[in-house]
Design an enzyme around this catalytic site. Sequence first.
Site, mmCIF file in Angstrom:
data_model
loop_
_atom_site.group_PDB
_atom_site.id
_atom_site.type_symbol
_atom_site.label_atom_id
_atom_site.label_comp_id
_atom_site.label_asym_id
_atom_site.label_seq_id
_atom_site.Cartn_x
_atom_site.Cartn_y
_atom_site.Cartn_z
ATOM 1 N N ASP A 42 0.715 -1.247 -0.004
ATOM 2 C CA ASP A 42 -0.169 0.065 0.139
ATOM 3 C C ASP A 42 0.958 1.164 -0.016
ATOM 4 O O ASP A 42 0.316 2.487 0.211
ATOM 5 C CB ASP A 42 -0.835 -0.011 1.329
ATOM 6 C CG ASP A 42 -0.197 -0.227 2.670
ATOM 7 O OD1 ASP A 42 0.859 0.207 2.781
ATOM 8 O OD2 ASP A 42 -0.790 -0.779 3.552
ATOM 9 N N ARG A 92 0.979 7.062 0.177
ATOM 10 C CA ARG A 92 0.332 6.153 0.861
ATOM 11 C C ARG A 92 -1.004 5.977 0.412
ATOM 12 O O ARG A 92 -1.669 6.963 0.282
ATOM 13 C CB ARG A 92 0.508 6.418 2.562
ATOM 14 C CG ARG A 92 -0.369 5.663 3.521
ATOM 15 C CD ARG A 92 -0.005 3.963 3.216
ATOM 16 N NE ARG A 92 -0.524 3.185 4.480
ATOM 17 C CZ ARG A 92 -1.659 2.619 4.219
ATOM 18 N NH1 ARG A 92 -2.482 2.649 2.952
ATOM 19 N NH2 ARG A 92 -2.043 1.899 5.359
ATOM 20 N N ASP A 148 -5.345 -1.137 3.812
ATOM 21 C CA ASP A 148 -4.292 -1.763 4.676
ATOM 22 C C ASP A 148 -4.075 -2.948 4.210
ATOM 23 O O ASP A 148 -4.691 -3.921 3.866
ATOM 24 C CB ASP A 148 -4.555 -1.629 6.109
ATOM 25 C CG ASP A 148 -3.305 -2.067 7.116
ATOM 26 O OD1 ASP A 148 -2.197 -1.575 6.613
ATOM 27 O OD2 ASP A 148 -3.591 -2.480 8.128
ATOM 28 N N THR A 149 -2.535 -3.267 3.830
ATOM 29 C CA THR A 149 -2.177 -4.500 3.670
ATOM 30 C C THR A 149 -1.064 -4.986 4.596
ATOM 31 O O THR A 149 -0.629 -4.423 5.500
ATOM 32 C CB THR A 149 -1.408 -4.711 2.066
ATOM 33 O OG1 THR A 149 -0.228 -3.689 2.209
ATOM 34 C CG2 THR A 149 -2.269 -3.944 1.109
ATOM 35 N N GLU A 184 2.250 -6.156 6.680
ATOM 36 C CA GLU A 184 3.332 -5.751 6.594
ATOM 37 C C GLU A 184 4.443 -6.605 5.978
ATOM 38 O O GLU A 184 4.369 -7.947 5.951
ATOM 39 C CB GLU A 184 3.920 -5.359 8.028
ATOM 40 C CG GLU A 184 3.043 -4.465 8.930
ATOM 41 C CD GLU A 184 3.083 -2.838 8.188
ATOM 42 O OE1 GLU A 184 3.976 -2.543 7.406
ATOM 43 O OE2 GLU A 184 2.166 -1.958 8.540
ATOM 44 N N ARG A 207 4.051 11.516 4.011
ATOM 45 C CA ARG A 207 3.729 10.705 3.165
ATOM 46 C C ARG A 207 2.318 11.111 2.358
ATOM 47 O O ARG A 207 1.677 11.785 3.041
ATOM 48 C CB ARG A 207 3.320 9.206 3.225
ATOM 49 C CG ARG A 207 4.557 8.420 3.961
ATOM 50 C CD ARG A 207 4.414 7.053 4.259
ATOM 51 N NE ARG A 207 3.157 6.940 5.346
ATOM 52 C CZ ARG A 207 2.855 5.732 5.638
ATOM 53 N NH1 ARG A 207 3.592 4.691 5.301
ATOM 54 N NH2 ARG A 207 1.872 5.691 6.534
#
Length: 297
Positions: free
Chosen positions: A82, A96, A101-102, A104, A147
């Site tokens: 992401d 971002r 959300d992916t 980590e 970001r």
Amino acid sequence: MKKTNWIKPFYWVVAALFLSGCAAGGELNTDASTSSSSAQLSSDADHSAGSAADAPVQTDDSAIEEPAGGVHTKVIKVVDGDTFHVLYQKKVVTVRVLLIDTPETHHPSLGVQPYGPEASSNAHKLLDGKTVTLELAKNGGRDKYGRLLAYVFVDGRSFEALQLAAGLARVAYVYPPNTKYIDQLRAVEQQAKTKRLGVWSVNGYAAADGFHPDLMKGTDAYREIQERSKPANKPASASAESNSSPDGACQGKIKGNISSRGKIYHMPSDPYYKVTKAERCFKNRSEAENAGFRAAK
């Protein structure tokens, strides 16, 4: 009188035959009319059914149309599922992706999570070498790490929706006013849940508060992560990074520090270089940035 009496019955017979013929003709005409109307209705129904069948079916991951006024920019490097770097206003900046959300892949405390490598690999497949369209966030377009926040479109399709459709992301970080596509993205997420794809393959792994790797124990994805986490037996010269000394010095090389502010690197010329305890050391800026570190401000 005899002649009249004979003619009168004859007229009755002719009249009866004539009326019978009219009735028969009327019945035939009614049937023909009904048959014609039925045929027309049948034809109309067939045409209507054919039109519905021929109409294009919109897939879940294409339900979001690319905006006309987006920012077109070149992808420089994919960081993970992401996050990626682009050339924006003549500078390389980190983007971002909004609303997803992916898992980590190189978090300082969470490490590598199941399906994180797959999410990153899919991002590489979709973004490497591409020019993407960014629809910037409304509230200044930056997060607390500096970001750039944006909805992302690649080849005319929503990058967020593509990651969700593959089961490699969850809908997350939903903060108004940046909720423009939330309904469409939740619908795509639900499809992946129903199919039990990726992060949804084990109940509870993907949740509102993040990902829970312990629930994945025993799965192929978890075993793969464990294998990846094993230290590689490589000679020191084979590594692009050099180890820090016990006191956190890097013998004049770039210091990489990991804290709540993220992964930051310090140049020897930076004012806080001497007091910074290094967790990783790098030979040059490129090595530091490729490892996910950003320059100290």
